[in-house]
Structures are given as C-alpha cells and as structure tokens.
Design a protein around this motif. Structure first.
Motif, PDB file in Angstrom:
ATOM      1  N   GLU A  32       0.828  -1.202   0.000  1.00 43.56           N
ATOM      2  CA  GLU A  32       0.000   0.000   0.000  1.00 43.56           C
ATOM      3  C   GLU A  32       0.869   1.262   0.000  1.00 43.56           C
ATOM      4  O   GLU A  32       2.080   1.226   0.227  1.00 43.56           O
ATOM      5  CB  GLU A  32      -0.953   0.014   1.197  1.00 43.56           C
ATOM      6  N   ASP A 209      -3.481   5.232  -0.103  1.00 43.30           N
ATOM      7  CA  ASP A 209      -4.582   4.336   0.205  1.00 43.30           C
ATOM      8  C   ASP A 209      -5.133   4.629   1.601  1.00 43.30           C
ATOM      9  O   ASP A 209      -6.339   4.661   1.802  1.00 43.30           O
ATOM     10  CB  ASP A 209      -4.115   2.876   0.149  1.00 43.30           C
ATOM     11  N   ARG A 210      -4.223   4.826   2.555  1.00 45.78           N
ATOM     12  CA  ARG A 210      -4.624   5.163   3.920  1.00 45.78           C
ATOM     13  C   ARG A 210      -3.764   6.315   4.420  1.00 45.78           C
ATOM     14  O   ARG A 210      -2.692   6.596   3.871  1.00 45.78           O
ATOM     15  CB  ARG A 210      -4.477   3.959   4.861  1.00 45.78           C
ATOM     16  N   SER A 224      -8.898   5.117   5.916  1.00 44.42           N
ATOM     17  CA  SER A 224      -8.769   5.212   4.464  1.00 44.42           C
ATOM     18  C   SER A 224      -8.875   6.675   4.061  1.00 44.42           C
ATOM     19  O   SER A 224      -9.494   7.488   4.758  1.00 44.42           O
ATOM     20  CB  SER A 224      -9.858   4.393   3.779  1.00 44.42           C
ATOM     21  N   LYS A 300      -7.277   8.877  -5.082  1.00 42.89           N
ATOM     22  CA  LYS A 300      -6.550   7.895  -5.877  1.00 42.89           C
ATOM     23  C   LYS A 300      -7.482   7.044  -6.729  1.00 42.89           C
ATOM     24  O   LYS A 300      -7.254   6.878  -7.930  1.00 42.89           O
ATOM     25  CB  LYS A 300      -5.718   7.000  -4.946  1.00 42.89           C
ATOM     26  N   ASP A 301      -8.532   6.515  -6.123  1.00 44.82           N
ATOM     27  CA  ASP A 301      -9.422   5.593  -6.831  1.00 44.82           C
ATOM     28  C   ASP A 301     -10.877   6.045  -6.861  1.00 44.82           C
ATOM     29  O   ASP A 301     -11.741   5.293  -7.286  1.00 44.82           O
ATOM     30  CB  ASP A 301      -9.359   4.199  -6.184  1.00 44.82           C
TER      31      ASP A 301
END
Length: 337
Positions: A32, A209-210, A224, A300-301
């Motif tokens: 990650e 991610d986190r 997150s 990011k996503d």
C-alpha cells in the motif's frame, strides 16, 4: 509489513526534554501507499526516520517484516536497510558526480558486482525517465529531474519499502504531479510499499490508500483516504480537510443565508453522486434548495463531490428534506457559522 508499537522519541535540547513522538502506534500493510500528514513540528520526520533507525526510539518497538529491528546488531541493521529505500526533500545528490554515477556509486560501495551495477543503474534510470540524461550533472537538472535521480538511486538497491520524507514539498505543482505519478508507477509495477510524510493535502489525495493525521507528536486519526476526507472526526483532521476542500463564504452572505433557512454541506460518494437528489427533494418537499458552491476532490481511486446548499422552507419541511438526503446515502453536515 511495517509496525510501530507505542513509539516515543525524546530529544535533549540543553536542559529541556522535547517529546517529538508520544506513544505512536501505526501499521503499514504490504503493497500500500500510506501517508502521514501534519503541520511542521508535528513529528512526521522523526516518525519516518524511526522506520530505518536513522532515529532510534526512546521507547516502543519497530517491526519490519515481523522483525524487531531494535534488536538487530550492526550487521543485521545494515542488511535490513537494504530493504528500505529513502528519498528526501533535498535530493542529497553528489554535485561532482553525473546522473549515472549518483545511482551507481552507492551500489559500488555496497559491493554489488560491476555488471549488476550497470544493469540496475540503466534499468532504474529508464523507469524514472532519465536514460537520456545519464551523463548530466545535478547542476544541469531541474528540481523534478533531481528528485527522479534520487528515486532511481533508492530503487537501485531494489528495496521492499520506499520512505518519502516530504519529497515533493520543494517542487512546483506540475512537477509534483509528475513525481506522484512516478510513485504510483513504482508502487503498482514494482510492488514496493511506500510510506510517505507530507504537509500537502493533494499528495494524500492523489496517491495514498490510507492516511494518519499527526499533531504534537501523536497520531490523532487514521483511516482510508476516502473516510478521512468524507467523514473526518478529529478537529485537526477537519482543519486539514475542510481548510482546503470546503468553501469560504463572505460573513454577510453567511448571516443572511442562516437567517432565511438552513445551510448544509452535502458530500456525495459512489452511487449517491449519480442520483438527482436535489431535484427529487424539491418535488417531494415544500423546500427550495439553492446551490451556493460546489466542487469535486479527486482521490486515488474515487471522486468525492461536495455541494454547499441553502434549504429554504418551513422548519419541519427542511428537517424532512434532510432526513431524505441522509436516506439517499448522502453525508449531510449543517453549517452554523
């Protein structure tokens, strides 16, 4: 992958003890990109330097791949550090060495065979996009190119973990974006775990991610990136997120809006962003919604949409409208001032 348990670090400055870290526990998972954000003096740099023991904790434990690194002897620590690459804000390049040499010399000092040095240096200069600048000297490079050399140098040791200590804070926005794209590429294609610290919110948004939020040597919130942006709990987290991604309203306009109805901040995630909730609300309730401001944060996503909306109508109708919005999985926060 990396675990810090109850880590504290105290520095002696004259007659005073300065607590840089206070009982910090955090875990970074393999593969990650984990970020730590906080203002200057929060303890971020001290924390990241504890991972490879550039700073030795006063108390607590540090594990890398389930190995308690504080128990390692000098030889064991040297071996461990080969698994951990690090990049810095200041690049730390040798001014008298060209790009190729800046990547190759540390490998030579490590005792890597000559043919392996050549193969690795060429490989990682290609990955960072600097194959054509291998004979240039640092003085002939831009800030972004210097940081790419530093990243290639760190990767040439073929680490499992890459530590990033404010690696983009000295760069302009466009160059920062290109370095962040490179870090994403390194994480995805090489499978390297990245642990970074920053005071820049956009760095966390773009690639992490986190994230953990630090204040005065302590981690005040972890989660997150989506949760931290959409549902911040602690005051420091809200200060970071809403200081940069919420809306500023002139005081007189704010006073007028609050006097004539309810002002709410709406956060849309995932499927909730696709539904015409405000149009449905206007039809179903005797409430007039007016959009005051809006914006989208790209993570990011995932994207997060924010709308600042004024609801005008009778109090009971407004309350019913707010309940409807919450039922539609929209995060509703009342703005009071």
């Amino acid at each position: 992958m990396i675990k810090l348990e109850h880590v504290s670090k105290t520095f002696k400055v004259g007659k005073n003890n300065i607590e840089a870290l206070k009982d910090v526990s955090v875990e970074i998972n393999k593969g990650e990109i984990f970020g730590v954000i906080g203002y200057s003096g929060a303890g971020k740099s001290t924390l990241i330097r504890c991972v490879n023991l550039l700073e030795r904790p006063t108390a607590g434990k540090v594990f890398v791949d389930d190995v308690d690194i504080l128990s390692l002897d000098k030889k064991g620590l040297q071996k461990l550090r080969r698994k951990i690459g690090m990049i810095f804000q200041g690049y730390n390049l040798l001014a008298t060495a060209n790009v190729y040499e800046n990547v190759a010399i540390p490998l030579k000092l490590e005792g890597v065979p000559k043919n392996e040095i050549k193969a690795r240096t060429e490989k990682y200069l290609e990955i960072v996009g600097l194959s054509d600048r291998s004979q240039a000297f640092p003085s002939q490079l831009s800030g972004g190119q210097k940081q790419r050399v530093a990243i290639a140098r760190a990767l040439a040791h073929e680490p499992e973990v890459l530590l990033s200590d404010e690696a983009t804070s000295a760069l302009d926005p466009n160059t920062t974006d290109s370095i962040l794209e490179l870090l994403l590429k390194v994480n995805k294609e090489l499978g390297i775990t990245i642990f970074l610290i920053t005071h820049e919110l956009n760095v966390i948004q773009r690639i992490c991610d986190r994230v953990a939020v630090m204040e005065k040597g302590q981690i005040v919130e972890t989660g997150s990136v989506v949760d931290i942006f959409a549902r911040p709990k602690e005051a420091m987290t809200k200060q970071f997120v809403r200081g940069e991604s919420r809306f500023s309203i002139p005081p007189k306009l704010l006073k007028d809006l609050l006097a004539s109805g309810k002002l709410v901040n709406l956060t849309f995630l995932g499927e909730s962003a696709k539904d015409p909730a405000l149009a449905t609300l206007a039809k179903r309730f005797d409430v007039l919604p007016s959009i005051i401001a809006g914006g989208i944060d790209q993570l990011k996503d995932q994207s997060i949409g924010n709308l600042l909306v004024h609801l005008k109508g009778e109090p009971e109708q407004i309350e019913a409208a707010v309940r409807f919005l919450k039922d539609e999985r929209i995060i509703v926060e009342e703005v009071n001032g």
